[in-house]
Design a protein around this motif. Sequence first.
Motif, PDB file in Angstrom:
ATOM      1  N   LYS A 123       0.847  -1.182   0.000  1.00 40.67           N
ATOM      2  CA  LYS A 123       0.000   0.000   0.000  1.00 40.67           C
ATOM      3  C   LYS A 123       0.891   1.242   0.000  1.00 40.67           C
ATOM      4  O   LYS A 123       2.077   1.171   0.350  1.00 40.67           O
ATOM      5  N   PRO A 124       0.342   2.408  -0.383  1.00 39.00           N
ATOM      6  CA  PRO A 124       1.156   3.626  -0.358  1.00 39.00           C
ATOM      7  C   PRO A 124       1.548   3.976   1.073  1.00 39.00           C
ATOM      8  O   PRO A 124       0.711   3.997   1.966  1.00 39.00           O
ATOM      9  N   ARG A 125       2.829   4.249   1.282  1.00 34.85           N
ATOM     10  CA  ARG A 125       3.291   4.677   2.590  1.00 34.85           C
ATOM     11  C   ARG A 125       4.689   5.261   2.459  1.00 34.85           C
ATOM     12  O   ARG A 125       5.370   5.074   1.449  1.00 34.85           O
ATOM     13  N   LEU A 126       5.119   5.944   3.510  1.00 30.66           N
ATOM     14  CA  LEU A 126       6.446   6.529   3.558  1.00 30.66           C
ATOM     15  C   LEU A 126       7.320   5.767   4.538  1.00 30.66           C
ATOM     16  O   LEU A 126       6.848   5.291   5.569  1.00 30.66           O
ATOM     17  N   ARG A 127       8.603   5.688   4.198  1.00 32.28           N
ATOM     18  CA  ARG A 127       9.588   5.073   5.075  1.00 32.28           C
ATOM     19  C   ARG A 127      10.723   6.064   5.309  1.00 32.28           C
ATOM     20  O   ARG A 127      11.155   6.757   4.382  1.00 32.28           O
ATOM     21  N   ALA A 128      11.214   6.138   6.532  1.00 34.17           N
ATOM     22  CA  ALA A 128      12.330   7.029   6.827  1.00 34.17           C
ATOM     23  C   ALA A 128      13.057   6.551   8.068  1.00 34.17           C
ATOM     24  O   ALA A 128      12.483   5.875   8.922  1.00 34.17           O
ATOM     25  N   ARG A 129      14.334   6.936   8.157  1.00 37.54           N
ATOM     26  CA  ARG A 129      15.126   6.697   9.364  1.00 37.54           C
ATOM     27  C   ARG A 129      15.781   8.013   9.767  1.00 37.54           C
ATOM     28  O   ARG A 129      16.451   8.665   8.958  1.00 37.54           O
ATOM     29  N   LEU A 130      15.571   8.383  11.026  1.00 41.86           N
ATOM     30  CA  LEU A 130      16.104   9.623  11.572  1.00 41.86           C
ATOM     31  C   LEU A 130      17.025   9.275  12.731  1.00 41.86           C
ATOM     32  O   LEU A 130      16.652   8.513  13.624  1.00 41.86           O
ATOM     33  N   ARG A 131      18.235   9.858  12.743  1.00 36.76           N
ATOM     34  CA  ARG A 131      19.205   9.494  13.777  1.00 36.76           C
ATOM     35  C   ARG A 131      19.639  10.717  14.579  1.00 36.76           C
ATOM     36  O   ARG A 131      19.944  11.772  14.026  1.00 36.76           O
ATOM     37  N   GLY A 132      19.637  10.537  15.883  1.00 34.19           N
ATOM     38  CA  GLY A 132      20.167  11.530  16.798  1.00 34.19           C
ATOM     39  C   GLY A 132      21.194  10.892  17.696  1.00 34.19           C
ATOM     40  O   GLY A 132      21.467   9.687  17.591  1.00 34.19           O
ATOM     41  N   PRO A 133      21.764  11.632  18.629  1.00 29.75           N
ATOM     42  CA  PRO A 133      22.779  11.069  19.528  1.00 29.75           C
ATOM     43  C   PRO A 133      22.251   9.971  20.444  1.00 29.75           C
ATOM     44  O   PRO A 133      23.026   9.161  20.965  1.00 29.75           O
ATOM     45  N   GLY A 134      20.916   9.920  20.603  1.00 30.67           N
ATOM     46  CA  GLY A 134      20.333   8.923  21.497  1.00 30.67           C
ATOM     47  C   GLY A 134      19.792   7.693  20.815  1.00 30.67           C
ATOM     48  O   GLY A 134      19.342   6.753  21.487  1.00 30.67           O
ATOM     49  N   GLY A 135      19.812   7.667  19.485  1.00 33.57           N
ATOM     50  CA  GLY A 135      19.293   6.499  18.788  1.00 33.57           C
ATOM     51  C   GLY A 135      18.635   6.854  17.470  1.00 33.57           C
ATOM     52  O   GLY A 135      18.705   7.994  16.996  1.00 33.57           O
ATOM     53  N   VAL A 136      17.996   5.845  16.869  1.00 34.07           N
ATOM     54  CA  VAL A 136      17.373   5.975  15.554  1.00 34.07           C
ATOM     55  C   VAL A 136      15.872   5.818  15.672  1.00 34.07           C
ATOM     56  O   VAL A 136      15.383   4.896  16.342  1.00 34.07           O
ATOM     57  N   LEU A 137      15.147   6.713  15.032  1.00 34.17           N
ATOM     58  CA  LEU A 137      13.679   6.629  14.938  1.00 34.17           C
ATOM     59  C   LEU A 137      13.350   6.195  13.525  1.00 34.17           C
ATOM     60  O   LEU A 137      13.747   6.839  12.555  1.00 34.17           O
ATOM     61  N   GLU A 138      12.649   5.081  13.412  1.00 33.52           N
ATOM     62  CA  GLU A 138      12.381   4.508  12.094  1.00 33.52           C
ATOM     63  C   GLU A 138      10.876   4.383  11.856  1.00 33.52           C
ATOM     64  O   GLU A 138      10.124   3.988  12.739  1.00 33.52           O
ATOM     65  N   PHE A 139      10.478   4.714  10.653  1.00 37.26           N
ATOM     66  CA  PHE A 139       9.078   4.584  10.227  1.00 37.26           C
ATOM     67  C   PHE A 139       9.007   3.623   9.048  1.00 37.26           C
ATOM     68  O   PHE A 139       9.915   3.527   8.251  1.00 37.26           O
TER      69      PHE A 139
END
Length: 222
Positions: free
Chosen positions: A206-222
């Motif tokens: 299905k249509p969706r977005l994927r991303a990975r965001l990284r900061g000093p405390g870890g990675v936020l992934e969608f």
Amino acid sequence: MDSLNTIPAELDHLIITVPDLEAGVAAVEEATGVRAVAGGSHPGRGTANYLLGLAPTGWADGAHTYLEILGPDPQQETPADGTLPLDAHLADGLTLQTWAIHPHAFLAKIAGANTAGIDFGEVRDMSRETAEGELLEWRLTSRSPLPHDGAQPFLIDWGESVHPAEAALPALELLDFRVESPAPESARDVLEVLGAGDTTVVQGQKPRLRARLRGPGGVLEF
């Protein structure tokens, strides 16, 4: 996600929707170690936002975009029609809901989308005050429900306003970004017309977005 992922050059910002702004900001901070700063409220729309800068992998040093955390504004009443922007998704927790691009020729891209039969909605003028009291004014394409569940970007033109990413925002690295679509070739054709033809598009159920965001405390992934 693979190392060949391309972050589109015209990416303006990503939008995360949350049911509660303070809780959403705290969740992003817990995952990444970086706390977003107040952006401002959207008068008459019932929403407010917090912002983080984004430094995309592969972009030149100093080039950046931003992340918008959008949720109900506790200082506003719900709009008269009972709905909020992206209302259908505000109860889903942290959701990478949609994204914006800023093509250089905004009106030309609108005309091209019309010619190609791409349903982008309507062009709307919007504004808000920053936390410092400065007025931001912009125009964007708006459609409800979101085209392709938010996987099709909306177009934005900041005109004479200072772009939000030019502020001294705390920042995360944007490691990866891509669009999933059950019809990837068609999605690529639409993105080409809109001005984001360099976006990575892959097959998905299905249509969706994927991303990975990284900061000093870890990675936020969608």
